[in-house]
Design an enzyme around this catalytic site. Structure first.
Site, short mmCIF file in Angstrom:
data_model
loop_
_atom_site.label_atom_id
_atom_site.label_comp_id
_atom_site.label_asym_id
_atom_site.label_seq_id
_atom_site.Cartn_x
_atom_site.Cartn_y
_atom_site.Cartn_z
N GLY A 93 24.22 -73.61 -0.85
CA GLY A 93 24.82 -73.90 0.42
C GLY A 93 23.57 -73.12 1.52
CD GLN B 122 22.32 -68.48 5.00
OE1 GLN B 122 22.81 -69.70 4.76
NE2 GLN B 122 21.74 -67.39 3.98
CB CYS C 41 23.63 -64.31 0.57
SG CYS C 41 23.55 -64.81 2.27
CG LEU C 42 19.92 -69.00 -0.56
CD1 LEU C 42 19.72 -70.27 0.15
CD2 LEU C 42 19.16 -68.86 -2.02
CG HIS D 258 28.92 -67.22 1.34
ND1 HIS D 258 28.52 -66.16 0.40
CD2 HIS D 258 27.56 -67.59 1.77
CE1 HIS D 258 27.04 -65.91 0.72
NE2 HIS D 258 26.30 -66.60 1.56
CD GLU D 259 26.54 -71.18 2.73
OE1 GLU D 259 26.02 -70.67 3.97
OE2 GLU D 259 26.28 -70.88 1.84
CG HIS E 78 25.85 -67.10 6.40
ND1 HIS E 78 25.05 -65.75 6.55
CD2 HIS E 78 25.84 -67.62 5.29
CE1 HIS E 78 24.72 -65.77 5.36
NE2 HIS E 78 25.04 -66.70 4.54
#
Ligand code: K1U
Ligand code: ZN
Length: 172
Positions: free
Chosen positions: A46, A51, A95-96, A137-138, A141
């Site tokens: 994702g 991000q 998480c990236l 999660h996304e 963000h």
């Protein structure tokens, strides 16, 4: 298409609240394509627009495994319309933007989400399993929230210190 740099915590831009997408124009289509390329390259399952430094309410997800055909999904201006408050799922999230750090996070196991696709068409889907975890999660963000913000103060501090140390070591 281009791979865009991913912001890494504690970059303050990751704490900002994203604003709704209004124009379904060529810039938006280019951003979506770049987000998929960036996510596949990372690799991740994702990615939220913030991000890559764009504070718009847009996220992409692809849960297909390496041996499966790609299954790209785009969610624009997503809203949770229902969540299973009594049914909770625990998943070890990454998480990236918090590279190589993982922790168990508890979230509602099922959610209903309304959203627009890349053409601006409206949808409302019920989700469970990894898709429910990933979209929550996304969507965090989009509010400037990272998975580490769901942890205790002590655990979050430990993860962020580990991240800072790993980044310092990588630069040396
Ligand atoms: O940074 C992100 O928001 C992407 C993140 C999404 C996510 C992972 C786990 C639980 C919830 C949300 C990632 O993709 S981290 C990398 C990852 O999970 C993964 C990478 C390659 C193959 C399989 C998973
Ligand atoms: Zn993330």
């Amino acid at each position: 298409m281009a791979i865009r740099p991913i912001l890494i915590a504690p970059d303050p831009r990751l704490k900002q609240k994203s604003t709704p997408v209004e124009a379904f124009d060529a810039d938006l289509q280019g951003l979506i394509d770049d987000m998929f390329e960036t996510m596949y390259d990372a690799p991740g399952i994702g990615l939220a627009a913030i991000q890559v430094g764009v504070p718009k309410r847009l996220l992409v997800i692809d849960l297909a495994r390496e041996d499966e055909d790609k299954a790209p999904r785009v969610f624009i201006n997503p809203e949770i319309t229902w969540k299973s408050d009594e049914e909770i799922s625990t998943y070890e999230e990454g998480c990236l933007s918090v590279p190589e750090q993982y922790a168990e996070v508890q979230r509602p196991a099922r959610v209903r989400v309304s959203y627009l696709d890349r053409e601006g068409k409206a949808h409302e889907d019920e989700m469970d399993g990894l898709l429910a975890t990933c979209i929550q999660h996304e969507m965090d963000h989009l509010e400037g929230v990272l998975f580490v913000d769901h942890l205790s103060f002590a655990r979050r501090g430990m993860l962020m210190r580990k991240l800072a140390k790993a980044r310092k070591f990588a630069k040396a």
